[in-house]
Design a protein around this motif. Structure first.
Motif, PDB file in Angstrom:
ATOM      1  N   THR A   1       1.041  -1.631  -0.070  1.00  0.00           N
ATOM      2  CA  THR A   1      -0.365  -0.195  -0.167  1.00  0.00           C
ATOM      3  C   THR A   1       1.097   1.572  -0.220  1.00  0.00           C
ATOM      4  O   THR A   1       1.615   1.066   0.970  1.00  0.00           O
ATOM      5  CB  THR A   1      -0.645  -0.143   0.874  1.00  0.00           C
ATOM      6  N   ILE A   2       0.840   2.543  -1.238  1.00  0.00           N
ATOM      7  CA  ILE A   2       1.470   3.341  -0.908  1.00  0.00           C
ATOM      8  C   ILE A   2       0.693   4.483  -1.184  1.00  0.00           C
ATOM      9  O   ILE A   2       0.042   5.181  -2.670  1.00  0.00           O
ATOM     10  CB  ILE A   2       2.700   3.262  -2.180  1.00  0.00           C
ATOM     11  N   GLU A   3       1.059   5.219  -0.488  1.00  0.00           N
ATOM     12  CA  GLU A   3       0.732   6.767  -0.918  1.00  0.00           C
ATOM     13  C   GLU A   3       0.565   7.448  -2.365  1.00  0.00           C
ATOM     14  O   GLU A   3       2.076   7.497  -2.430  1.00  0.00           O
ATOM     15  CB  GLU A   3       1.105   7.924   0.444  1.00  0.00           C
ATOM     16  N   ASN A   4      -0.609   7.827  -2.586  1.00  0.00           N
ATOM     17  CA  ASN A   4      -0.543   8.509  -3.844  1.00  0.00           C
ATOM     18  C   ASN A   4      -0.912   9.663  -4.759  1.00  0.00           C
ATOM     19  O   ASN A   4      -2.247   9.812  -4.911  1.00  0.00           O
ATOM     20  CB  ASN A   4      -0.415   7.391  -4.755  1.00  0.00           C
ATOM     21  N   PRO A   5      -0.450  11.408  -3.923  1.00  0.00           N
ATOM     22  CA  PRO A   5      -1.195  12.094  -4.412  1.00  0.00           C
ATOM     23  C   PRO A   5      -0.716  13.036  -5.699  1.00  0.00           C
ATOM     24  O   PRO A   5      -2.027  14.264  -6.222  1.00  0.00           O
ATOM     25  CB  PRO A   5      -1.165  13.543  -3.041  1.00  0.00           C
TER      26      PRO A   5
END
Lengths: 176, 267
Positions: B229-233
């Motif tokens: 799970t990775i944050e991607n804004p």
């Protein structure tokens, strides 16, 4: 050897005479004791006491006073009754019922001994109740005529004849 | 005197019973001696009473006479005197034997009990272990269900990343949840990175081509399902994965571009 000679030998502390007399009467004496105390172990203990006493007091017996069997019978009854009056006996046997010898015969299962107890049982059952009672009191318990007449609530003069008739009945049954 | 009447009176039965007075007894005795008929009658009465009283006797013991003779001192031989002693010894031995058997029994029971206790402990441990396994499996299941839910979510954009150049055999997939700015990278199709190297995920805009690092996958080997799970804004137009030295690089090493995929224009 006649009974008189045997008893005389016994009074002279003859071992084999003592043994012979023991064998003649032991079963009967054990029966009388057991009927009073209703406990085999206590009866065994009293058996020993009675025959030891007989040996020790053999001098006190004389034919003029009665039958040798009757003499033994008296020692056995007295010892047994004394026992039932003792503290330790009362403690263990508080609920001892006033049973008759008849009950023992009726409850008996080991009838395979020298006495023909099976036949005896059948005969005794045929005895009239008044006979069972009078025999119980006079022979097993050693009651006097007076005591027996009071217990059975019959005139003292009747005791002698009734007992005679009852013993006759028994003798007929036993073919004696 | 009338013998018949005398007999019929019943006095002889009382004589045998022993309930007459001393005087009466002497009279009967005298009459017995004088009249054989009376004597015979007495003998018969006595026989009947003997039989009757014998009938109620319990079983006799053979030992009784022996004991009586001992008590009155008729047995001077040592055999019989030593008898009660040997009896006592016998009981002694039986007593000891019984106590030994009892002790052995108790020890056996104690050992068995301990064995059982140990066994119970083992079983308890096994049970705890199994419970842990179940818990783990349930966690795994929850996670899988979670993932499945994510992948099935209509708002999630799936971006397949295809193997590039020398890495044709590799593949990956990105699930991008724009609502939460999270991406789930399924890196199942990537080989384990060599020692000292890590995979790095890039967000790309295509015009002009601008890579933005989304971070390195540090725990690739230890992760079981290879989903990260990775944050991607970012407003990503494509995703790429390169192999970089440990710690990652500021810009992607294009020779080590493993997989690449373009986000389809409309979700």
């Amino acid at each position: 050897m006649s009974l008189e000679t045997l008893v005389l030998q016994f009074q002279k502390k003859d071992e084999s005479a003592f043994e012979a007399l023991y064998h003649m009467y032991q079963e009967s004496i054990r029966g009388v004791i057991f009927n009073i105390v209703r406990d085999e172990a206590i009866a065994e203990e009293l058996m020993q006491d009675v025959f030891v006493k007989a040996w020790q007091k053999s001098d006190s017996y004389s034919a003029a006073k009665g039958r040798f069997f009757t003499w033994l019978l008296n020692i056995a009854r007295n010892a047994s009754i004394d026992k039932t009056r003792s503290k330790d006996f009362k403690k263990g046997k508080q609920n001892l019922k006033v049973d008759f010898f008849v009950d023992i015969l009726q409850n008996k299962t080991d009838l395979n001994r020298q006495t023909d107890a099976i036949g005896l049982k059948a005969f005794v059952e045929k005895l009239a109740d008044k006979c069972k009672k009078i025999i119980e009191l006079l022979y097993f318990k050693g009651f006097t005529q007076k005591e027996a007449s009071e217990t059975l609530e019959i005139p003292i003069g009747t005791i002698k004849t009734r007992n005679r008739n009852c013993i006759n009945e028994l003798r007929q049954m036993l073919d004696i | 005197m009338n013998v018949k009447e005398y007999i019929a009176s019943g006095i002889l039965e009382l004589y045998v019973a022993g309930v007459l007075s001393e005087k009466e007894n002497e009279e009967v005795y005298a009459n017995m001696i004088m009249h054989e008929e009376i004597l015979n009658e007495v003998l018969k009465i006595e026989e009947a009473v003997l039989k009757l009283t014998s009938g109620v006797a319990p079983a006799s013991y053979e030992s009784t006479l022996k004991i009586i003779k001992e008590k009155i001192g008729l047995t001077p031989d040592n055999d019989l005197i030593s008898l009660p002693e040997s009896k006592i010894n016998w009981f002694n031995y039986v007593g000891w034997a019984a106590s030994v058997i009892l002790s052995a029994g108790l020890i056996y029971v104690m050992i068995s009990n301990n064995d059982l206790k140990e066994h119970i402990e083992t079983v308890e441990t096994e049970k705890e272990f199994l419970e842990q396994q179940i818990e783990l499996a349930q966690d795994d299941l929850k996670e899988a269900e979670n993932l499945l839910a994510i992948m099935r979510d209509k708002d999630i954009i799936a971006v397949p990343l295809a193997g590039q150049a020398a890495f044709q055999d590799t593949y990956a997939k990105v699930y991008w949840d724009k609502a939460t700015n999270a991406i789930y990278l399924d890196a199942q199709g990537l080989p384990e990175p060599p020692e000292g190297k890590v995979y790095q995920l890039w967000s790309l805009t295509l015009n002009p081509l601008t890579p933005t690092s989304l971070g390195v996958i540090a725990n690739f080997e230890s992760d079981d399902n290879k989903i990260f799970t990775i944050e991607n804004p970012n407003a990503s137009e494509a995703f790429g994965i390169t192999l970089e030295p440990e710690g990652g690089s500021p810009t992607p090493t294009m020779e080590q571009l493993y997989t690449l995929g373009v986000v389809s224009s409309s979700p």
